[in-house]
Design a protein around this motif. Structure first.
Motif, PDB file in Angstrom:
ATOM      1  N   THR A  34      -4.100  30.082 -61.922  1.00 16.80           N
ATOM      2  CA  THR A  34      -4.145  29.458 -63.250  1.00 16.80           C
ATOM      3  C   THR A  34      -4.040  30.488 -64.373  1.00 16.80           C
ATOM      4  O   THR A  34      -4.269  30.164 -65.526  1.00 16.80           O
ATOM      5  CB  THR A  34      -5.444  28.658 -63.433  1.00 16.80           C
ATOM      6  N   PRO A  36      -2.072  33.761 -66.651  1.00 17.33           N
ATOM      7  CA  PRO A  36      -0.842  33.854 -67.444  1.00 17.33           C
ATOM      8  C   PRO A  36       0.400  33.955 -66.558  1.00 17.33           C
ATOM      9  O   PRO A  36       0.458  34.784 -65.658  1.00 17.33           O
ATOM     10  CB  PRO A  36      -1.033  35.136 -68.245  1.00 17.33           C
ATOM     11  N   ASP A  62       0.052  28.904 -68.302  1.00 17.99           N
ATOM     12  CA  ASP A  62      -0.075  29.052 -66.851  1.00 17.99           C
ATOM     13  C   ASP A  62       1.238  28.605 -66.191  1.00 17.99           C
ATOM     14  O   ASP A  62       2.172  28.199 -66.885  1.00 17.99           O
ATOM     15  CB  ASP A  62      -1.298  28.288 -66.338  1.00 17.99           C
ATOM     16  N   LEU A  68      -3.123  28.721 -72.449  1.00 21.66           N
ATOM     17  CA  LEU A  68      -4.287  29.476 -71.982  1.00 21.66           C
ATOM     18  C   LEU A  68      -5.024  30.112 -73.167  1.00 21.66           C
ATOM     19  O   LEU A  68      -4.583  31.121 -73.707  1.00 21.66           O
ATOM     20  CB  LEU A  68      -3.858  30.567 -71.002  1.00 21.66           C
ATOM     21  N   GLN A  71      -6.999  34.534 -73.977  1.00 31.57           N
ATOM     22  CA  GLN A  71      -6.263  35.603 -73.303  1.00 31.57           C
ATOM     23  C   GLN A  71      -5.919  36.701 -74.317  1.00 31.57           C
ATOM     24  O   GLN A  71      -5.623  36.419 -75.466  1.00 31.57           O
ATOM     25  CB  GLN A  71      -4.967  35.070 -72.687  1.00 31.57           C
ATOM     26  N   GLY A 100      -3.291  28.407 -76.950  1.00 31.96           N
ATOM     27  CA  GLY A 100      -2.673  29.505 -76.204  1.00 31.96           C
ATOM     28  C   GLY A 100      -1.838  30.425 -77.076  1.00 31.96           C
ATOM     29  O   GLY A 100      -1.005  31.165 -76.567  1.00 31.96           O
TER      30      GLY A 100
END
Length: 143
Positions: A34, A36, A62, A68, A71, A100
């Motif tokens: 799951t 990057p 993902d 995501l 990150q 994300g």
């Protein structure tokens, strides 16, 4: 016969364009991964003059194209890009938000050249082109 060939070619072009929009990761990942896998940067090309700035927006996803958050995205300039642009770190947000997305601000030095900026997060990365205005082969931005 000629019309049929034209229709087939047009269908192939449309299909290839549509499949580019749904680009999947080129790597294979273990089941249940799951992290990057896909990064999309906007714009894909930046043209700068001395003192001008440009935002680079990055989306980290993902393997199933889910955003995501949380990150850390890193940015690096190749040697040519370092001559024409620099990072304005105090105006950047390298940590992805709930969508994300992270962003960076780069500024132009005015030196004539072109180079590449690479954005990375885990297994995912993408590269954009950076140009000095007047040296870009792309139209529309004074290049």
């Amino acid at each position: 016969m000629k019309n049929t060939l034209i229709v087939i070619l047009m269908a192939l072009v449309l299909y290839s364009c549509a499949s580019d929009e749904q680009q999947q990761p080129s790597k294979t990942f273990p089941p249940g991964y799951t992290g990057p896998a896909i990064m999309e940067a906007t714009p894909w090309e930046v043209t700068l003059i001395s003192g001008s700035t440009s935002y680079i927006y990055v989306t980290v996803m993902d393997p199933h194209r889910n955003p995501l958050p949380g990150q850390t995205v890193t940015i690096s300039f190749d040697s040519a890009a370092k001559v024409i642009a620099y990072l304005q770190a105090d105006q950047c947000n390298p940590i992805t938000n709930e969508k994300g997305q992270a962003w960076f601000v780069i500024a132009g030095t005015g030196f004539p050249n072109n180079g590449h900026i690479t954005l990375s997060c885990g297994e995912a990365s993408t590269t954009i082109e950076v140009w000095t205005r007047g040296y870009s082969p792309y139209g529309g931005r004074g290049g």
